[in-house]
Design an enzyme around this catalytic site. Structure first.
Site, PDB file in Angstrom:
ATOM      1  N   LYS A 178       0.853  -1.192   0.000  1.00  0.00           N
ATOM      2  CA  LYS A 178       0.000   0.000   0.000  1.00  0.00           C
ATOM      3  C   LYS A 178       0.888   1.242   0.000  1.00  0.00           C
ATOM      4  O   LYS A 178       1.735   1.408   0.869  1.00  0.00           O
ATOM      5  CB  LYS A 178      -0.920   0.024   1.226  1.00  0.00           C
ATOM      6  CG  LYS A 178      -1.861   1.231   1.242  1.00  0.00           C
ATOM      7  CD  LYS A 178      -2.842   1.155   2.396  1.00  0.00           C
ATOM      8  CE  LYS A 178      -3.773   2.372   2.402  1.00  0.00           C
ATOM      9  NZ  LYS A 178      -4.750   2.302   3.522  1.00  0.00           N
ATOM     10  N   GLY A 191      -0.820   7.767  -6.040  1.00  0.00           N
ATOM     11  CA  GLY A 191      -0.501   6.385  -5.727  1.00  0.00           C
ATOM     12  C   GLY A 191       0.376   6.191  -4.509  1.00  0.00           C
ATOM     13  O   GLY A 191       0.784   5.065  -4.201  1.00  0.00           O
ATOM     14  N   ASP A 325     -16.880  -0.186  -0.552  1.00  0.00           N
ATOM     15  CA  ASP A 325     -15.580  -0.609  -1.072  1.00  0.00           C
ATOM     16  C   ASP A 325     -14.582  -0.887   0.048  1.00  0.00           C
ATOM     17  O   ASP A 325     -13.491  -1.404  -0.208  1.00  0.00           O
ATOM     18  CB  ASP A 325     -15.008   0.434  -2.040  1.00  0.00           C
ATOM     19  CG  ASP A 325     -14.967   1.830  -1.441  1.00  0.00           C
ATOM     20  OD1 ASP A 325     -16.043   2.396  -1.206  1.00  0.00           O
ATOM     21  OD2 ASP A 325     -13.858   2.345  -1.213  1.00  0.00           O
TER      22      ASP A 325
END
Length: 571
Positions: A178, A191, A325
Site C-alpha cells: 500500500k 498512488g 468498497d
C-alpha cells in the site's frame, strides 16, 4: 431507518434469547484447510527461511481464474470486463528505512526469520523496488457506495497485490503493498501514502489482531525521503510529507464493491465467476453444487458482518469510512484510514474530520453495515431467482437480531456476567447511559471494573481509578451499583479472582488512541521510530498491565492537547 444504537441503549432487554433469522452459523472464513502439497514441502518443526530468494508467491490462480485487463499499463482509465489489471509498483525513492516490522507476521505467517528484514533485499521487495519471485503484480478493479452514493469505478489506486503465499501451515495469504504508486485506478491520486497514515495502518491492524478482532495484518512499514504533497484537511494548505509503504496481508482483499462494479456494469457472467471463486476459496462449508449457494453465501456475510461490527463496538473502534468498497466479503477489518478508538463514551463520536454529517459516527456503524448489506443484495440480484431474492430479504431482516444478540453477549462478558438474568440488558444499558452523561472513558471504565473487587465496589473505594471516579459522579450511580453488585453476588460458582481474570481478558487496558498514534507519528516524521516500536510492543498484549505503558501514560487520562486532534481521509 431505526437507529440500532438506540435500540441497544433503550431496549437491551429485548436482546435476551434472540435467534438469528435464516442465517447459518459457520466457521470464520479465515479458517482454511491445510494444503497436503505444502505439508509435504514443509516440516512443521523446520527452521524458518533465512534467504528471501527461497520465498515465492504466485499470481497463477488469480490470473488463470479471471480475465485480465487487456491493457498492460499504469495510466488511469475506465476498465471493463475484468477483475484485475496488471500494474508494476513504482519504487520509493531512497534512502529507504525499515520503520517497523511485525515479527509475528514475518515468522508466524510468512515463514522467514525476522533477521532477514534487516537486509537491503527486504527493503527493496517490501517497498516495490523489486518483485518477489513469482510475483506478477495486480491492481484490483472494484466500485463502491461512498457516503451513501454510488461512486462508480474505484479500485486499487495505490495498492499492488504481489501474489498469494501458501505457508507451512497450509494457509493462503495475499500480499499487498500500500502506497506503491499509480495504477489504472488512481484517478487524480499519486498512488503514494505518507508516514502518518502508514504508521496508523501498521499499528492498528496489528493492534486489532491482538484485541481478537478479525483484521488484515501488517508485516512491515518502510519510509523514504521521497516528497509527497498532501492537503491534509482539504483546506488549501498543501504541505510536503514523506512517502511510506506498508506490506500488508489478508486471506483475500475482495470486498462488497468487488461485486457491485460487475453488477452495475452488467457483467453478470463475470459476477458469477467471481462469486464462485470466493465461495470455493473462502467459504468451503458451502457446497459448490448447491443451487442455493449464493443465498447461503449471502447468509454467511450478513451473519459475520453483524458479528464484526459488534466486535468493533465492544472495543470502542470506529472505522471512519464504512463505504461498501471498504467492507470485506470475508468480514475482516480492512483499509485503515481515519479510524479512531472512542475515548469518552459518546455514540456521536466521529473519527473522520471529513465526515461532516457524521454518517460514519460510531453509533451508526451497525446501521451502515445494514446499508452495505442491502447494496450487496442488490449486487447479487442478477444471479438470484425471485424466490431467492425474497429469502435473501428475510435473511437481511435478521441482521438486527444477530447484531443485538452479539452485542448483548459481548457486553455481558465485559461486565463479567455469567448465565442469563432478566435484568442483564437493563444493567448494560444503564451503565452506558451513565457513561455517556458523565463522559466516562470507554476503555478504562470497563477495565477498572475488571480490576476492582466487589468489596471496593460496594464501598465505592475508587482510589487511583480515575474513570470510575468520573462514572461515580452520576446521580444514579448508587442505584446502578446496587443492581450490578447484587447480580455479581448470584454467581456463586466462581471466586472474585476468577471473575476479575475473565473480565481482564476481554477488557483491554490499552488501545491505539489518536493521541498515542499522533505522538509516535510526530517522532517518526523526524526519523525517530522508537515510539512506533513501543506502541507495537505494548498493543501486542493489550490485556496485560505493562510497566512501560503505565510510565508512558497509555492508561491514564488522555492529555488535554489530544482533544484538538483531527484525522482526515487524506493520506
Amino acid at each position: 431507518m431505526c437507529s440500532i444504537h438506540t435500540v441497544l441503549v433503550l431496549s437491551v432487554l429485548a436482546l435476551v434469547s434472540v435467534t438469528p433469522v435464516q442465517v447459518l452459523e459457520f466457521c470464520h472464513s479465515q479458517d482454511m484447510k491445510a494444503s497436503n502439497t505444502f505439508k509435504s514441502r514443509w516440516n512443521m518443526s523446520s527452521n524458518l527461511m533465512q534467504d528471501l530468494d527461497q520465498f515465492r508467491v504466485s499470481c497463477t490462480k488469480l490470473i488463470e481464474s479471471f480475465p485480465i485487463d487487456e491493457l498492460d499499463a499504469n495510466f488511469v482509465r475506465h476498465v471493463k470486463n475484468c477483475i484485475f489489471s496488471k500494474s508494476i509498483p513504482t519504487p520509493l525513492r531512497g534512502p529507504l528505512r525499515l520503520a517497523a516490522v511485525s515479527k509475528d507476521v514475518i515468522e508466524g505467517i510468512l515463514d522467514f526469520n525476522v533477521a532477514v528484514t534487516q537486509s537491503d533485499d527486504f527493503l527493496n521487495y517490501a517497498s516495490g523496488g523489486r518483485l518477489l519471485p513469482g510475483s506478477e503484480p495486480l491492481a484490483h478493479r472494484y466500485g463502491g457506495h461512498q457516503f451513501g452514493y454510488w461512486a462508480g469505478q474505484l479500485g486499487d489506486g495505490r495498492a499492488h497485490s504481489l501474489g498469494q503465499y501458501t505457508n507451512r501451515k497450509g494457509e493462503v495469504w495475499e500480499l499487498q503493498l500500500k502506497g506503491s504508486g499509480k495504477t489504472p485506478y488512481s484517478r487524480s491520486g499519486d498512488g503514494r501514502a505518507v508516514i502518518r497514515s502508514s504508521v496508523r495502518e501498521f499499528l492498528c491492524s496489528e493492534a486489532m489482531f491482538s484485541l481478537g478482532v478479525p483484521t488484515s495484518r501488517a508485516a512491515s512499514l518502510i519510509v523514504s525521503d521521497e516528497p509527497v504533497f498532501r492537503d491534509q484537511f482539504y483546506n488549501g494548505k498543501v504541505k510536503t510529507e514523506r512517502g511510506a509503504v506498508v506490506l500488508r496481508l489478508a486471506r483475500s482483499w475482495f470486498r462488497i464493491g468487488s461485486l457491485e462494479i460487475l453488477s452495475q456494469s452488467g457483467e453478470v457472467d463475470l459476477l458469477r465467476k467471481l462469486l464462485n471463486f470466493v465461495i470455493d476459496e473462502h467459504f468451503t462449508s458451502i457446497n459448490s453444487e448447491d443451487p442455493e449457494k449464493y443465498l447461503v453465501f449471502y447468509s454467511h456475510v450478513v451473519n459475520e458482518t453483524a458479528h464484526l461490527i459488534a466486535q468493533w463496538m465492544s472495543v470502542g473502534f470506529a472505522h471512519g469510512v464504512c463505504n461498501t468498497d471498504n467492507f470485506s466479503l470475508l468480514s475482516i477489518t480492512i483499509d485503515y484510514g481515519p479510524f479512531g478508538f472512542m475515548e469518552a463514551y459518546n455514540p456521536e463520536f466521529v473519527p473522520n474530520t471529513s465526515d461532516d454529517e457524521g454518517r460514519y459516527r460510531i453509533g451508526a456503524q451497525a446501521n451502515v453495515g445494514l446499508f452495505n448489506l442491502e447494496k450487496l443484495l442488490v449486487a447479487l440480484s442478477p444471479v438470484l431467482s425471485q424466490k431467492q431474492q425474497k429469502m435473501a430479504n428475510t435473511v437481511l431482516k435478521g441482521y438486527v437480531d444477530i447484531y443485538q444478540m452479539r452485542i448483548h453477549q459481548l457486553f455481558k462478558a465485559k461486565l463479567g456476567l455469567l448465565g442469563e438474568e432478566e435484568d442483564d440488558g437493563y444493567i448494560i444499558a444503564f451503565l452506558l447511559k451513565m457513561m455517556e452523561e458523565t463522559q466516562s472513558d470507554f476503555t478504562v471504565t470497563f477495565r477498572q471494573l475488571s480490576e476492582v473487587s466487589a468489596k471496593r465496589l460496594h464501598n465505592r473505594n475508587f482510589t487511583q481509578m480515575w474513570a470510575l471516579e468520573d462514572l461515580s459522579s452520576h446521580a444514579l450511580f448508587s442505584d446502578w451499583l446496587s443492581s450490578y453488585v447484587l447480580r455479581l453476588s448470584k454467581q456463586e460458582e466462581e471466586n472474585e479472582a476468577a471473575r476479575q481474570n475473565r473480565m481482564k481478558n476481554v477488557n483491554p487496558r490499552y488501545v491505539l488512541r489518536n493521541w498515542m498514534a499522533e505522538s509516535a507519528i510526530r517522532k517518526a516524521e523526524m526519523d525517530d521510530f522508537s515510539e512506533v516500536e513501543l506502541l507495537h510492543h505494548i498493543l501486542s498484549s493489550p490485556f496485560v498491565t505493562q510497566e512501560t505503558a503505565e510510565e508512558a501514560g497509555y492508561a491514564a487520562r488522555p492529555p488535554q492537547w489530544a482533544r484538538m486532534l483531527k484525522v482526515s481521509c487524506s493520506s
